[in-house]
Design a protein around this motif. Structure first.
Motif: not given
Ligand SMILES: [Zn+2]
Length: 393
Positions: A38-41, A53-59, A90-94
């Motif tokens: 349920g946690q975003a990439s 390069a920017k990492v725009v998603d991790v799949v 970090y916000a998502l880990m919390k």
């Protein structure tokens, strides 16, 4: 298992490019997190020899964690610097850790509650639960206080890896959702144990403050609980406290009496509604009509009756034979007119109304037998004279 599980706090590292094509890069090692539990990439950046390069998603594709990048593409074999967007991660880990604590606290205050799913996106953390009763705020508050107590106790958060067949009985787990033979169990020491494939913090005190911000239910028995942590939670609590304190000042009561006052006001309003209904019947029965050219004209200007009530009255009156109703309400800023006739009369009320509303610099509409509209209260009399003039013609 994702490599970032080994150290969720590692947010900058060097890696070697294993493959790179069409904006997709495979690196080794890879401490970027791909959406799970349920946690975003993650998001982030890769750079090498002045290029980036920017990492725009991790799949995660068939067990391979791939970076989707926007910018330069590194070559196979290149050594690159990787930086994880730490604020987001970090916000998502919390949030993930807080979600476990929230569910545990809720299950102690609402027996029979069941976890449905989790949605942890940047700035939007939600826990969905199934519960047949109502999630009353008194018990939600108990759960929130419990979570904040566990935060203050600064409990360590442990990660245990266990075989699927050896998961202890006190672990919350949906076995059917576990694909690997190994299970990650997240333990908030002495408080909660759950199988989870997300990333978590090391100690509950990293959360600072926790609060629930919103509870909604779109489906019967399924509740969406939004929550906040840290400074966002503090801001929300202060803003909400201001609303409560200011509302209680307006109502002349104390904040702790606000709920009771609101309930009393609602009950009083309901009683008034009933009284108005009863009095309306009496007033309606006593309305005098004027006989004009063999028709009964009910003409009355009110100061504050509701449109709905007048519509109802007018509707009842025009059921009588040869009847015309002209009701108006003169408010401070606008005036409104409701006018209708019985079916046995031939007047085109839509045409008459159109002109009357135009005289009031307003507008309205309706059918040939019944119209309503509003406009300037200073021009109400002129509009009414026009309607009555047409009736008398
Ligand atoms: Zn988790």
């Amino acid at each position: 298992m994702q490599e970032c599980y080994r150290d969720p706090y590692l947010n900058s590292f060097k890696a070697k490019v294993v493959d790179a094509r069409d904006g997709v890069v495979l690196i080794e090692p890879n401490y970027f997190f791909s959406a799970s539990g349920g946690q975003a990439s993650d998001r982030g950046e890769i750079s090498w020899e002045g290029r980036r390069a920017k990492v725009v998603d991790v799949v995660n594709e068939s067990g391979k964690v791939l970076l989707k990048v926007d910018g330069d593409l590194p070559k196979k074999g290149e050594e690159i610097n990787c930086v994880v967007d730490w604020e987001r991660r970090y916000a998502l880990m919390k949030a993930h850790t807080a979600e476990h604590m929230l569910f545990q606290a809720l299950s102690r205050t609402f027996p029979g509650i069941y976890p449905e799913k989790v949605s942890l996106e940047p700035n939007s953390f939600s826990l969905f639960v199934r519960y047949t009763g109502s999630l009353d705020w008194n018990n939600v508050l108990r759960a929130e206080k419990m979570v904040n107590q566990v935060i203050r106790e600064a409990r360590p958060v442990h990660v245990h890896i266990t075989k699927k067949s050896e998961v202890p009985a006190d672990v919350r787990i949906k076995m059917e959702r576990i694909e690997d033979e190994e299970v990650r169990i997240i333990e908030v020491e002495g408080f909660d144990k759950v199988a989870c494939s997300g990333l978590h913090i090391k100690n509950t005190n990293e959360l600072g403050v926790f609060c629930v911000s919103h509870i909604t239910s779109d489906k019967p028995g399924v509740w969406k609980i939004d929550f906040l942590h840290g400074s966002d939670a503090v801001d929300f609590l202060l803003d909400t406290s201001k609303v409560a304190l200011s509302s209680s000042q307006i109502l002349g009561t104390n904040a702790d009496r606000l709920e009771k006052t609101a309930a009393n006001l609602l009950a009083a309003e309901e009683r008034l509604r009933q009284e108005v209904k009863e009095l309306s019947e009496i007033a309606l029965a006593g309305l005098k009509q004027e006989e004009v050219n063999g028709t009964n004209l009910y003409l009355r200007i009110f100061s504050c009756l509701s449109q709905k009530l007048l519509q109802e009255w007018a509707g009842k009156l025009v059921k009588k034979e040869k009847t015309i109703v002209v009701f108006a309400v003169r408010g401070e800023k606008t005036a409104s007119i409701i006018t209708g006739r019985s079916r046995d009369l031939a007047l085109d009320m839509r045409k008459i109304g159109e002109e009357a509303f135009r005289l009031m610099d307003g507008k309205g509409g309706g059918s040939e037998s019944f119209v309503s509209g509003s406009g300037d209260p200073k021009k109400l009399d002129e509009a009414i004279r026009f309607i009555v003039g047409n009736v008398k013609r």
